[in-house]
Enzyme design. Sequence first.
Site, mmCIF file in Angstrom:
data_model
loop_
_atom_site.group_PDB
_atom_site.id
_atom_site.type_symbol
_atom_site.label_atom_id
_atom_site.label_comp_id
_atom_site.label_asym_id
_atom_site.label_seq_id
_atom_site.Cartn_x
_atom_site.Cartn_y
_atom_site.Cartn_z
ATOM 1 N N GLU A 1 -1.486 -2.723 -8.356
ATOM 2 C CA GLU A 1 -2.721 -2.974 -7.600
ATOM 3 C C GLU A 1 -3.131 -1.674 -6.930
ATOM 4 O OE1 GLU A 1 -3.235 -3.332 -3.941
ATOM 5 O OE2 GLU A 1 -1.305 -2.337 -3.642
ATOM 6 N N SER B 1 0.835 -1.191 0.000
ATOM 7 C CA SER B 1 0.000 0.000 0.000
ATOM 8 C C SER B 1 0.884 1.261 0.000
ATOM 9 C CB SER B 1 -0.950 -0.037 1.198
ATOM 10 O OG SER B 1 -1.938 0.954 1.110
ATOM 11 N N HIS C 1 -4.255 -5.573 -1.664
ATOM 12 C CA HIS C 1 -5.239 -5.300 -0.624
ATOM 13 C C HIS C 1 -6.324 -6.357 -0.486
ATOM 14 C CE1 HIS C 1 -3.512 -1.241 -1.175
ATOM 15 N NE2 HIS C 1 -3.939 -0.998 0.050
#
Length: 308
Positions: free
Chosen positions: A214, A117, A276
């Site tokens: 992502e 992230s 995630h």
Amino acid sequence: MLRPLNSPPRLLPGDTVAVVAPSGPVPAERLDVGVAHLREWGLDVQVMPHVRDTHPGHAYLAGSDMARAADFQEAWLDPDVRAVIAVRGGYGAARMVDLVDWDALAATDPKVLVGDSDCTVLHQAVAAHLGLVSLHGPMPGTVSFLKSEAAREHLRRALFEPQAGQTITGPQAHTLVGGKARGITTGGCVSLLTTSIGVDATPPSAAGGMVLLEDVGERAYRIDSFLTHLLRSGWFDGVLGIVLGSWQDCDPAEPVIMDLLGPLGVPILGELGFGHGPDPVTVPLGVSAELDADAGTLTLDQPALARR
């Protein structure tokens, strides 16, 4: 052209690892349970002093920028620490990354960075300033780490039992553009990659790269804008393959991705399972790997971490 990075040493039972909060704050109960899981692996876990802080003016940050940077730097410079693990993502790494004395970090022993992230910012910095492989994997203050035994075990093996020839796949992996390619793994959260363009720690292109992409909670037009900006900047020039992870709580991403990246003519694999999602796999960044988009696999040419 991207080249393989140096591999820091793998972990052994009894090693010390440091947990840091470079981005958002973490609920205390999640932190405590996540640390307990790390200790079950035989690790001595050091929670850095400001991990439990919240910024006095911005509740989306875990402590001040200086405090978050100081924790990260102190952990990396500690000769007893073998890995630095981000507790969660959110936002904030871009605010502290330039407060770190990267020259000092480069002069000390190499160690493993773990996170995903918002930690994409730190992966880019560790690659650029320290020349080290890092692990894009689940973090101990996140729901996926706490609830998914499979995610924890995949990370544990990546830290303790890395091997050449390891094949990474996932139950939802599927072919978007067929073919095989070999390149250096790079990338991460696409929104963070986009906002990192033009700063010191991000290369102007991912030429020679096997790009991992992502994100979470994004609308289709924003995914379009991120990819369009990366394309216009030349960042995708010379890319050899593309591997997609999860798009948790996003609008359908693959139609946008195929419209913009399909014309590159490189193999593209959908939903390998990193990022995630509920059971994220751990993928090393900075290693040579072969993508077989038809088989739905990414195979590492080298162990991500070195023997000790």
